[in-house]
Design an enzyme around this catalytic site. Sequence first.
Site, PDB file in Angstrom:
ATOM      1  CB  CYS A  88      -2.292 -11.026   3.507  1.00  0.00           C
ATOM      2  SG  CYS A  88      -0.961 -12.308   3.099  1.00  0.00           S
ATOM      3  CG  HIS A 217       0.001  -8.225   6.106  1.00  0.00           C
ATOM      4  ND1 HIS A 217      -0.935  -8.823   6.423  1.00  0.00           N
ATOM      5  CD2 HIS A 217       0.715  -9.287   5.354  1.00  0.00           C
ATOM      6  CE1 HIS A 217      -1.402 -10.128   6.304  1.00  0.00           C
ATOM      7  NE2 HIS A 217      -0.314 -10.420   5.999  1.00  0.00           N
ATOM      8  CD  GLU A 219      -2.307  -5.874   8.371  1.00  0.00           C
ATOM      9  OE1 GLU A 219      -2.257  -5.183   7.029  1.00  0.00           O
ATOM     10  OE2 GLU A 219      -2.374  -6.905   8.185  1.00  0.00           O
TER      11      GLU A 219
END
Lengths: 254, 734
Positions: A88, A217, A219
Site C-alpha cells: 500500500c 493489504h 496482512e
Amino acid sequence: MSARIAVPVFPGTNSEDETVRLLRDCGGDAELVHWSEPDALRQFDAYVLSGGFAYEDRIRAGAVAAHDRMMDLVIAAADAGKLVFGICNGAQILLEAGLVPGTGPARRPTAAFAKNAPSAHFICRHVHLRLALEPGRCAITAALPSGALIPAWAAHAEGRLAATPQRLEEIVSGGHVAFVYAHADGTVDSEAVPNGSALGCAGLVNRDGNVLAIMPHPERDAWNFNHLDLIEGDDVLAPSGGSAVFRSFVQALA
Amino acid sequence: MVSSGVSGTANVALRDDELARIEERLGRAPSAVELHAFDAQWSEHCSYKSSRHHLKRLPTSGAGVVLGPGEDAGILHLGVHEGERYGVVVAHESHNHPSQVVPFEGAATGVGGIVRDVLCMGAEVIGLADGLRFGSVEGAHQAYVATSAVDGIGAYGNAIGVPNVAGDVYFDAGFDENCLVNVVALGIVNENEIVHSFAPKNADGWQIVLVGKATDPSGFGGASFSSLSLDSEDAELNKGAVQVPDPFLENVLMRASYHVLRLLRQLAIPAGFKDLGAGGIVGCSAEITAHGGYGAQIDLDAVNVAVEGMAPQVIAAGETQERLLWVVPPEIAPEVLRIYNDVFTLPDVAYNARAGVIGQVTAERRYVMRHRGEVVMDVESEFLTGSIRDELPYTEVIRHEGAVDELPAVDVEAIFPQVLAHRDVCSREPLYRRYDAVVRGATVLPRGRADAGVLAPIPGSRLGVALAVAGNPRYGRIDPRYAAEHAVLEAMRRVVAVGARPIGLTDCLNFGNPRKPDQYGAFVAAVDGLAHAATQLDLAFVSGNVSLYNESGDGLAVPASAIVAAIGAFDNVGDAVTPGLKEPGSTLLWIGSRELVVGGSVLADVLGIEGPLPGLSYGAERAAVAIVHEAIARGVLRSCRAVRDGGMLTALARLSFDAMLRGRTVGAEIDFGNPLCEGGGFLCEVSDAGAIDLTGVLRVGETNDRRELIVNGVRFDVRRLYDVWSQPLEELYP
C-alpha cells in the site's frame, strides 16, 4: 542466525504493528525501525514497507517518503540485491523512489499509483490478488504456487497504476506485473478491479525480482479470525489466507 | 492580585446570574481569562449543568464495570488472557454543531477527540463507530454536510490507523439544520495499567506537561458555541469556533504516547493523562488537578503557540486540537519530553508541536495562571470545575402505550422493493467504503457485514469485542422515551446477533433546547427510557455525552435522538456468527418479543400511515437473547440478524445477499403475516430446531437451494433485490 527484517516507520505510517506481527507469525525475525534512527536500517537483511500515510501523503502518496534518509538506505539495500517488499503506502513509496517497475533510468518513477477511478475517493474493499508471473520471477513470491490467489483488502485513494502506453508496454513485456486483481474464483475482469488500475495491476516487481510492491493489504486478511467462513485448520489464531505471501517472503530469506 | 477590568462580556455565553455568582465569589469582577475560563467550564458542554442530575438515574455500576462515567472514558471487563485481566475502554461523543457549520473539519475533529479520550486512559485505540443523522439530502447544504462529514471521519480515522467497524446512518428532514455526528472509540487496556484523568496520590509538586499541536486561535469559544442554538446568520462567525484537524500529527502523537505509557509501566510510575477538549488548557489542567484534590500553577508563557501575540484568554481557553496533558513526577518529565520531542520528533511533524512543562500541581486548591509575569487568573479550583447546576422546568412527556392497531393489508410484491430502497434501509456501503475498516489486522467482522463490528483486539488472544450503535429517529419523533428504550434494545440485539455477550453501554443524548420545557421534557423522558431499559437488561452505561440546543432557526428540535452503543464480548472470537444464509434445508426462526405493529416502521413511512409504537416485554427480550446464545452453544445457529428497519423480510434479504456475495446458492421460503412490520427480535437460521427450547419462538420457513426468496407465495429474485437495495446511495457517495 536468521535473516533480520526491518519494518521502517515513517511519520504517518499506520500498519507497522500488524505487519511485524504477521512476519513473526510466519517465522520471520522482524522489528520496527523508527525514523529518528534511520542508520539502524543498515543492520538488516530485508525490508518491509508497511501501509499508512507517510509524511501525510504530501504532494502525493509516497512522494516525500521516497526522499527520506531511510529510503536512501533501503534503495542501497535493494541495489545490493536484498529483498524489499512494499504494501500500500509502502508500494507507493517504492514506486516514487523508482525501484518499481524500474523500467526507465535508475531512481526515476516511470509510472504512478494515481488517484482511484472512476471515483477518486478512498475505497476499502475486499479483493483477491492473482499471481500473474511464474512464482520464481520474484524472489518474494517464489514459494507461492503458480497462479496463487491471495485474499487481501484494498484500502487506498491512490492505487490506480497509470503510465504512458509505451511505459505500460515495457511493464508488460518486462514481466513487471506481479499481481492482478481477481474475483474469489480466480477469474479476472474489470469488475474485480477496485480502482481502475491499468492492466488490472495490483502489484509490480522490479527487473531483478527482489523488490515487490503491492497495493492491497494481505496482512489484513491473514489470520483465521479475519475470515471465519474460510478457516484453515482449527486454530482461530493461526495465520492463513493472505499470510501466504508473507510466508513466501520469509522462506526466501531462509 | 488579579487585575479586573473586563470591558464588556461580548462573545461569552454566561448568563447574568452566573456572572453575578462569579463576581460575588471572587469579590471582584473576573479578569478576561477568568471570564472565558468560566464561560467554557460552566457551559452546558463542559458542566452538564442542566443534564447531570437527570443522568444520575442511569445505571452505571455492575459486575462488568471496571470504570463508570466521570473520566475521559469508561471501562468494561472483557476477559482474562494469560492470567491478565483486560478491559475495553469506550467513549462516546457528539460533534454536531461543528459538523453542521464546517462538516469535514467538524466531523474529523470529533474522531480526533474521542480517540484521545480513549488513549489517555492508558489504552491502545482499537476501533471506531459513528452514528450519523443527516438532513434530507435533496437540499444542497444537507448533501454537502452528509458527504463532507463522512469524508472528515474517513480522512481522520484512516490516517491514524484505527478501523471504523460499526455505525448507523439516517436521513431525515428533521436534521436539515442540525446534523448529528456521534462518534464512539474503543480501546484495550490491561486492567492493572489504567491511567486516570486526574493527578494521582502524592502529586503535590508534580509537573504538568502539555503535549501536541501549537496552541492557535482556532476553536476559541468552542464549548459555549456547542451550548447555543445555531443561528444561520452567525454561520461565518461560528466557523471561527470550529477546530482544525491534523490526523497526521495525531497519528504520531498516539504512537509517541504508547511509548510513554510503556515507559511508565516499566518504571511503575503513576501519572495523570487527559485530553484537551472543550475549555482548552484551562479546562483540562483545572480538571486533571482538581479531580485529584489539588490546585495548579500554570504559566501561559511556557505554552508552545502558533502565533505570537495571542491574548491570554485565547491561549488559555482556545480549543486547538491534538493536544494532551500529563501530570508526571519531576524526575520523569525530561524523559517524557525527550520521547515526544526527540524520538517522535513532534517539532518536525507539525509547526511548533512539542511537549513542554507548563506548570505544577499544588496542594493548595487554587487554580492560578500567569501570563508575562502577571497573575491573570486566581480562583478556587472546585468553584471553577465543581457542580454548577441548572434545574430547568420541563413538560412531562406522556408515554404512548402500545395499543395494537389493525395491520394494513400489504402488497408485498410492490412494497418490498420500496422498503429495500428506502433511505433508512438501503445499503450504506457507498458511504462506509470510504472508511478503513480493517487497518490493524484485527478485524473479524468489518463495518456493514453484520449487525455489529467484531474485533480480536489482543494479539495472541481469542478474546473478542463486538460494537454496534442504534437510535431510530422515526421512533424518536413519535415517543422519546420509547425510542430511547428501543435504542438500548436494538444496540444490544445487534451485538447478540453476531454471537457476543452484551457487557455494557454508552449513550449520546442529542436533543433540543433545554430552556424550552417541551424540548427539555423529551430529554428527561429519554433518560428515563435509557435507565429503565438498561436496568431491565442488567447493563450499565459507562460513558456518555449530552448534546443540547440541536434546534433549528424556527425553533424546532431534532427528532429525539438517544443514540446508544452496545459493547459485546467473546471468550472465543471464533464463535462469532458469520454473515449470510449458510445452507439449504435450514429452519428459519423468528425469536421475537413484540407485537407486530406498523407504527414508526419504514413500512408506515412508505405507505404514509401512522400508528402507535408497540409495547415492550423485557422478559421476552431476555428470553430471546438466551435462545440465541443457546443455539450458538449447541452449535446449531448458522446465521442470524436482528430485526429492525424494514422488518423481518429485510433481515432475510440481507442474509440472502451475504450468501450470494460469498458465492453460496441459498434462498428461503417463508410464510408470515406481515413480514415488513418491525417486530424486533432475531431472524435465525438453525440447522436443527429440535436442539433448542422453542418456547416463544416462531418457525417462519426454511432455506432452499435457489437464489430466490418466496414470501407468502410471492417470488423475489435475490440478485434483483440486491440491485434495488445496493444502489440508492451511489449517487450521493460515488
